[in-house]
Design an enzyme around this catalytic site. Structure first.
Site, PDB file in Angstrom:
ATOM      1  N   ALA A  44       0.828  -1.206   0.000  1.00 48.97           N
ATOM      2  CA  ALA A  44       0.000   0.000   0.000  1.00 48.97           C
ATOM      3  C   ALA A  44       0.863   1.256   0.000  1.00 48.97           C
ATOM      4  O   ALA A  44       0.515   2.257  -0.633  1.00 48.97           O
ATOM      5  CB  ALA A  44      -0.940  -0.006   1.203  1.00 48.97           C
ATOM      6  N   GLY A  47       1.850   1.594  -3.505  1.00 49.75           N
ATOM      7  CA  GLY A  47       0.650   1.892  -4.288  1.00 49.75           C
ATOM      8  C   GLY A  47       0.144   3.305  -4.101  1.00 49.75           C
ATOM      9  O   GLY A  47      -0.385   3.917  -5.027  1.00 49.75           O
ATOM     10  N   ASP A  48       0.304   3.846  -2.902  1.00 49.75           N
ATOM     11  CA  ASP A  48      -0.089   5.225  -2.631  1.00 49.75           C
ATOM     12  C   ASP A  48       0.676   6.181  -3.544  1.00 49.75           C
ATOM     13  O   ASP A  48       0.093   7.074  -4.158  1.00 49.75           O
ATOM     14  CB  ASP A  48       0.176   5.552  -1.159  1.00 49.75           C
ATOM     15  N   ALA A  49       1.963   5.965  -3.663  1.00 53.20           N
ATOM     16  CA  ALA A  49       2.791   6.819  -4.523  1.00 53.20           C
ATOM     17  C   ALA A  49       2.418   6.630  -5.994  1.00 53.20           C
ATOM     18  O   ALA A  49       2.326   7.602  -6.752  1.00 53.20           O
ATOM     19  CB  ALA A  49       4.269   6.510  -4.303  1.00 53.20           C
TER      20      ALA A  49
END
Length: 163
Positions: A44, A47-49
């Site tokens: 995550a 994935g956030d970036a």
């Protein structure tokens, strides 16, 4: 020194940027043993970036004030909106991808969050899926992201209009 950087061919700069954005192992090459050692929260984190960069690049045109641009990006990357995007994606996901979502929802911390715990867990699950796809299958990542209605003229519900 500034003189030297002006002589660098644009194609060279583009290749360097491509190398920067490429996962350490390259698409489809992250060893399964390495992948299994990553927690859903680590996926995550990546994935956030990936998601924020995707949203920023989708909203970059037409040119606008940075403040307006930032407000639009924030409206798409907040947990409540990510939870809605995950609902949009559900019919397009494989069983293995849904398993990643389940693991990430269960791993999401119980810390205090601004949004509801349900939205926070859904957002974490979406980010983990994007992180996983970034590390394992760039083509599938692009396909999954293409299902999301993120365009400069499509503001999420509840977002404040640009001023």
């Amino acid at each position: 020194m500034a003189q030297e950087s002006q002589n660098v061919p644009v194609t060279s700069l583009a290749m360097d940027l491509g190398d920067l954005l490429r996962p350490a192992y390259g698409a489809d090459q992250c060893p399964e043993t390495q992948l299994r050692s990553l927690s859903p929260l680590a996926l995550a984190y990546v994935g956030d970036a990936v998601f924020e960069l995707f949203v920023r690049s989708r909203l970059l045109w037409p040119p606008q004030q940075v403040r307006t641009f930032h407000r639009q990006v924030v409206s798409h990357v907040r947990a409540e909106q990510q939870a809605q995007y995950l609902e949009c994606l559900q019919p397009h996901l494989s069983t293995a991808e849904k398993d990643i979502l389940r693991r990430a929802r269960n791993a999401a911390s119980g810390r205090k969050v601004r949004s509801s715990l349900r939205d926070y867990r859904q957002a974490t699950a979406l980010e983990a899926l994007l992180g996983y796809l970034y590390l394992t299958d760039a083509q599938r990542l692009i396909e999954v992201l293409s299902y999301l209605p993120i365009t400069p003229d499509a503001m999420p519900a509840g977002a404040s209009p640009p001023s």
